[in-house]
Enzyme design. Sequence first.
Site, PDB file in Angstrom:
ATOM      1  N   TYR A  10       0.863  -1.174   0.000  1.00 25.05           N
ATOM      2  CA  TYR A  10       0.000   0.000   0.000  1.00 25.05           C
ATOM      3  C   TYR A  10       0.903   1.229   0.000  1.00 25.05           C
ATOM      4  O   TYR A  10       1.731   1.389   0.905  1.00 25.05           O
ATOM      5  CB  TYR A  10      -0.913   0.010   1.231  1.00 25.05           C
ATOM      6  CG  TYR A  10      -1.719   1.278   1.356  1.00 25.05           C
ATOM      7  CD1 TYR A  10      -2.624   1.644   0.358  1.00 25.05           C
ATOM      8  CD2 TYR A  10      -1.582   2.117   2.444  1.00 25.05           C
ATOM      9  CE1 TYR A  10      -3.360   2.811   0.460  1.00 25.05           C
ATOM     10  CE2 TYR A  10      -2.316   3.283   2.555  1.00 25.05           C
ATOM     11  CZ  TYR A  10      -3.209   3.624   1.560  1.00 25.05           C
ATOM     12  OH  TYR A  10      -3.937   4.787   1.651  1.00 25.05           O
ATOM     13  N   HIS A  38      -4.660   5.198  -2.452  1.00 22.02           N
ATOM     14  CA  HIS A  38      -5.855   6.028  -2.552  1.00 22.02           C
ATOM     15  C   HIS A  38      -5.451   7.370  -3.146  1.00 22.02           C
ATOM     16  O   HIS A  38      -4.417   7.918  -2.776  1.00 22.02           O
ATOM     17  CB  HIS A  38      -6.476   6.263  -1.160  1.00 22.02           C
ATOM     18  CG  HIS A  38      -6.978   5.018  -0.518  1.00 22.02           C
ATOM     19  ND1 HIS A  38      -6.243   4.301   0.396  1.00 22.02           N
ATOM     20  CD2 HIS A  38      -8.145   4.337  -0.681  1.00 22.02           C
ATOM     21  CE1 HIS A  38      -6.937   3.238   0.777  1.00 22.02           C
ATOM     22  NE2 HIS A  38      -8.093   3.237   0.134  1.00 22.02           N
TER      23      HIS A  38
END
Length: 164
Positions: free
Chosen positions: A77, A115
């Site tokens: 991530y 994100h």
Amino acid sequence: MGAGRAVSISLDGVRDKNLMQLKKLNSVLFPVRYNDKYYADALASGEFTKLAYYNDICVGSIACRLEKKETGVVRVYIMTLGVLAPYRGLGIGTKLLNHVLELSQKQNIGEIYLHVQTNNEDAISFYKKFGFEITETIKNYYTNITPPDCYVVTKYIPQSQSKK
């Protein structure tokens, strides 16, 4: 005379002794404040978190977290990737992202995601150049910035069959 000094872009690992550099960069680059868990995850990721230097000046960083899915498969991530505005367009962000992509491939990690705020068109087009795709939209992901929505942007890396 004539041709100037060769430009040097180098990467360095993040450790306790230079963690303050990452904190300073983040305070300038991003509209949110990061908590202790962010920095603990960044340190724990080892080679997946790097500072970028342009002629020995710290100008950018990538900070990742390694996550283990329920299946036991590890994915990366990207918590943050940023370069100070005057140094953008010089290949620094590309060098940071390529480092993580190459490291992921070497370690047989098949998924990298992050994100991105839905209005951050520069970031979206940057990641798309590297084969990332928008895989999900999350409404009201951010609490103190507008728009509050984000895209989940993912890259799947083909896994080599033989491990050496």
